[in-house]
Design a protein around this motif. Sequence first.
Motif, PDB file in Angstrom:
ATOM      1  N   ASP A  48       0.864  -0.796   0.129  1.00 53.28           N
ATOM      2  CA  ASP A  48       0.484  -0.008  -0.281  1.00 53.28           C
ATOM      3  C   ASP A  48       0.555   1.625  -0.032  1.00 53.28           C
ATOM      4  O   ASP A  48       0.282   1.494  -0.164  1.00 53.28           O
ATOM      5  CB  ASP A  48      -1.494   0.171   1.329  1.00 53.28           C
ATOM      6  CG  ASP A  48      -2.278  -1.258   1.642  1.00 53.28           C
ATOM      7  OD1 ASP A  48      -2.574  -2.049   0.444  1.00 53.28           O
ATOM      8  OD2 ASP A  48      -2.841  -1.364   2.319  1.00 53.28           O
ATOM      9  N   LEU A  49       2.012   1.227   0.658  1.00 49.83           N
ATOM     10  CA  LEU A  49       3.044   2.247   0.581  1.00 49.83           C
ATOM     11  C   LEU A  49       3.270   2.827  -0.896  1.00 49.83           C
ATOM     12  O   LEU A  49       3.360   4.471  -0.637  1.00 49.83           O
ATOM     13  CB  LEU A  49       4.482   1.973   1.890  1.00 49.83           C
ATOM     14  CG  LEU A  49       3.348   1.644   2.551  1.00 49.83           C
ATOM     15  CD1 LEU A  49       4.957   1.028   3.474  1.00 49.83           C
ATOM     16  CD2 LEU A  49       2.526   2.149   3.907  1.00 49.83           C
ATOM     17  N   TYR A  55       1.284   8.630  -4.944  1.00 47.55           N
ATOM     18  CA  TYR A  55      -0.288  10.448  -4.791  1.00 47.55           C
ATOM     19  C   TYR A  55      -0.128  11.463  -4.424  1.00 47.55           C
ATOM     20  O   TYR A  55      -0.384  12.297  -4.859  1.00 47.55           O
ATOM     21  CB  TYR A  55      -0.699   9.505  -3.679  1.00 47.55           C
ATOM     22  CG  TYR A  55      -2.384  10.313  -4.083  1.00 47.55           C
ATOM     23  CD1 TYR A  55      -3.080  10.082  -5.356  1.00 47.55           C
ATOM     24  CD2 TYR A  55      -2.609  10.529  -2.819  1.00 47.55           C
ATOM     25  CE1 TYR A  55      -4.732  10.341  -5.157  1.00 47.55           C
ATOM     26  CE2 TYR A  55      -3.839  11.229  -2.745  1.00 47.55           C
ATOM     27  CZ  TYR A  55      -5.180  11.679  -3.545  1.00 47.55           C
ATOM     28  OH  TYR A  55      -6.423  12.313  -4.283  1.00 47.55           O
ATOM     29  N   PHE A  56       1.297  10.990  -3.555  1.00 43.86           N
ATOM     30  CA  PHE A  56       1.504  12.407  -2.816  1.00 43.86           C
ATOM     31  C   PHE A  56       2.605  13.117  -3.365  1.00 43.86           C
ATOM     32  O   PHE A  56       3.240  14.072  -2.949  1.00 43.86           O
ATOM     33  CB  PHE A  56       2.120  12.253  -1.319  1.00 43.86           C
ATOM     34  CG  PHE A  56       0.267  12.353  -0.590  1.00 43.86           C
ATOM     35  CD1 PHE A  56      -0.826  13.568  -0.253  1.00 43.86           C
ATOM     36  CD2 PHE A  56       0.187  11.042  -0.304  1.00 43.86           C
ATOM     37  CE1 PHE A  56      -1.960  13.109   0.174  1.00 43.86           C
ATOM     38  CE2 PHE A  56      -1.198  11.198   0.176  1.00 43.86           C
ATOM     39  CZ  PHE A  56      -2.207  11.972   0.762  1.00 43.86           C
ATOM     40  N   GLY A  57       3.391  12.396  -4.419  1.00 48.35           N
ATOM     41  CA  GLY A  57       4.784  12.835  -4.996  1.00 48.35           C
ATOM     42  C   GLY A  57       5.732  12.959  -4.440  1.00 48.35           C
ATOM     43  O   GLY A  57       7.010  13.146  -4.036  1.00 48.35           O
ATOM     44  N   LEU A  58       5.834  11.776  -3.355  1.00 46.37           N
ATOM     45  CA  LEU A  58       6.963  11.093  -2.468  1.00 46.37           C
ATOM     46  C   LEU A  58       7.136   9.788  -2.900  1.00 46.37           C
ATOM     47  O   LEU A  58       6.846   9.479  -3.834  1.00 46.37           O
ATOM     48  CB  LEU A  58       6.322  10.985  -0.945  1.00 46.37           C
ATOM     49  CG  LEU A  58       5.830  12.426  -1.130  1.00 46.37           C
ATOM     50  CD1 LEU A  58       4.970  12.230   0.896  1.00 46.37           C
ATOM     51  CD2 LEU A  58       6.868  13.440  -0.516  1.00 46.37           C
ATOM     52  N   THR A  59       8.587   9.468  -2.198  1.00 45.51           N
ATOM     53  CA  THR A  59       9.336   8.290  -1.731  1.00 45.51           C
ATOM     54  C   THR A  59       8.431   7.087  -0.930  1.00 45.51           C
ATOM     55  O   THR A  59       7.867   8.130  -0.309  1.00 45.51           O
ATOM     56  CB  THR A  59      10.476   8.471  -2.230  1.00 45.51           C
ATOM     57  OG1 THR A  59      10.823   8.426  -0.722  1.00 45.51           O
ATOM     58  CG2 THR A  59      11.535   8.533  -3.228  1.00 45.51           C
ATOM     59  N   LEU A  64       7.357   6.793   5.342  1.00 50.97           N
ATOM     60  CA  LEU A  64       7.841   6.632   6.511  1.00 50.97           C
ATOM     61  C   LEU A  64       8.715   8.044   7.619  1.00 50.97           C
ATOM     62  O   LEU A  64       8.723   7.458   8.235  1.00 50.97           O
ATOM     63  CB  LEU A  64       8.792   5.478   5.695  1.00 50.97           C
ATOM     64  CG  LEU A  64       7.573   4.067   5.775  1.00 50.97           C
ATOM     65  CD1 LEU A  64       9.196   3.599   5.422  1.00 50.97           C
ATOM     66  CD2 LEU A  64       6.490   3.752   6.450  1.00 50.97           C
ATOM     67  N   SER A  65       9.708   8.670   6.634  1.00 43.89           N
ATOM     68  CA  SER A  65      10.050   9.883   7.157  1.00 43.89           C
ATOM     69  C   SER A  65       9.202  10.517   8.326  1.00 43.89           C
ATOM     70  O   SER A  65       9.350  10.469   9.479  1.00 43.89           O
ATOM     71  CB  SER A  65      11.223  10.192   6.821  1.00 43.89           C
ATOM     72  OG  SER A  65      10.553  11.233   5.720  1.00 43.89           O
TER      73      SER A  65
END
Length: 88
Positions: A48-49, A55-59, A64-65
């Motif tokens: 799911d991650l 979707y939010f434009g992140l890795t 997780l950070s």
Amino acid sequence: METTLNETIKMLMVRTGRRQVDVAEVVGITRGSLSQRLLGNSGWRVNDLAPVAEYFGLTVAELLSGYASIATANRLPPAAKSPGQTRI
């Protein structure tokens, strides 16, 4: 870690004006299932991650950070254009 993940996703949703139904659709689950995950009553699956992060434009590592780390790195997604209340 799960608490940090839940809080990060909630804060990203508020920042971007996204609703639970929007994020649930990306993951392929119901809004109710997403709500249970965000409340900590159900766990996130590793698979799911990646869709949530994308979707939010992140890795996934950024997701997780935690929100503060994302903000410090100037990697927050653009804020919603119109102010308003976002249902989490």
